[in-house]
Design a protein around this motif. Structure first.
Motif, PDB file in Angstrom:
ATOM      1  N   LEU A  18       0.831  -1.207   0.000  1.00 23.90           N
ATOM      2  CA  LEU A  18       0.000   0.000   0.000  1.00 23.90           C
ATOM      3  C   LEU A  18       0.864   1.256   0.000  1.00 23.90           C
ATOM      4  N   ASP A  19       2.028   1.208   0.660  1.00 28.04           N
ATOM      5  CA  ASP A  19       2.971   2.327   0.595  1.00 28.04           C
ATOM      6  C   ASP A  19       3.476   2.492  -0.830  1.00 28.04           C
ATOM      7  N   ASN A  20       3.783   1.383  -1.483  1.00 35.44           N
ATOM      8  CA  ASN A  20       4.269   1.438  -2.849  1.00 35.44           C
ATOM      9  C   ASN A  20       3.201   1.979  -3.798  1.00 35.44           C
ATOM     10  N   ILE A  23       3.444   5.847  -4.265  1.00 33.76           N
ATOM     11  CA  ILE A  23       4.478   6.366  -5.155  1.00 33.76           C
ATOM     12  C   ILE A  23       4.140   6.059  -6.600  1.00 33.76           C
ATOM     13  N   PHE A  24       3.540   4.900  -6.882  1.00 37.50           N
ATOM     14  CA  PHE A  24       3.167   4.607  -8.261  1.00 37.50           C
ATOM     15  C   PHE A  24       2.074   5.542  -8.752  1.00 37.50           C
ATOM     16  N   GLY A  25       1.144   5.895  -7.879  1.00 39.30           N
ATOM     17  CA  GLY A  25       0.122   6.863  -8.255  1.00 39.30           C
ATOM     18  C   GLY A  25       0.722   8.221  -8.559  1.00 39.30           C
ATOM     19  N   LEU A  51      12.822  10.138  -9.689  1.00 44.28           N
ATOM     20  CA  LEU A  51      13.095   9.468  -8.414  1.00 44.28           C
ATOM     21  C   LEU A  51      14.122  10.231  -7.592  1.00 44.28           C
ATOM     22  N   ASP A  52      15.112  10.809  -8.251  1.00 39.30           N
ATOM     23  CA  ASP A  52      16.087  11.643  -7.548  1.00 39.30           C
ATOM     24  C   ASP A  52      15.392  12.854  -6.932  1.00 39.30           C
ATOM     25  N   PRO A  68      12.226  12.529   1.670  1.00 36.75           N
ATOM     26  CA  PRO A  68      12.386  11.187   2.231  1.00 36.75           C
ATOM     27  C   PRO A  68      13.825  10.790   2.563  1.00 36.75           C
ATOM     28  N   ALA A  69      14.778  11.069   1.693  1.00 38.99           N
ATOM     29  CA  ALA A  69      16.174  10.661   1.950  1.00 38.99           C
ATOM     30  C   ALA A  69      16.738  11.336   3.191  1.00 38.99           C
ATOM     31  N   LEU A  70      16.476  12.621   3.359  1.00 42.10           N
ATOM     32  CA  LEU A  70      16.987  13.344   4.525  1.00 42.10           C
ATOM     33  C   LEU A  70      16.300  12.857   5.803  1.00 42.10           C
TER      34      LEU A  70
END
Length: 76
Positions: A18-20, A23-25, A51-52, A68-70
């Motif tokens: 469901l998390d994935n 992001i696909f949406g 994505l970057d 998200p990365a930070l």
């Protein structure tokens, strides 16, 4: 047998599907539907850039205003 059970453990699904889905949406609405791609290579390059952007620059309110990365870095 689940599809992923046929693959080595390094290919097992990660996280919650469901998390994935989120992001696909976003990927479809913010990248795929907004432009036409000249080739598969063009699509791959745009995907890498998206994505970057999403991981390193896209501010998320749920992540205290961090990308998200930070947020993941600070959690460690």
């Amino acid at each position: 047998m689940h599809q992923w059970e046929r693959y080595p453990t390094e290919y097992e699904p990660k996280g919650n599907c469901l998390d994935n889905a989120v992001i696909f949406g976003l990927l479809k609405s913010e990248l795929l539907y907004l432009q036409e791609f000249e080739s598969m290579e063009h699509f791959k390059q745009e995907l890498i850039e998206y994505l970057d952007y999403y991981n390193n620059f896209h501010i998320k309110v749920k992540l205290k205003g961090l990308p998200p990365a930070l947020h993941r870095q600070q959690a460690l």
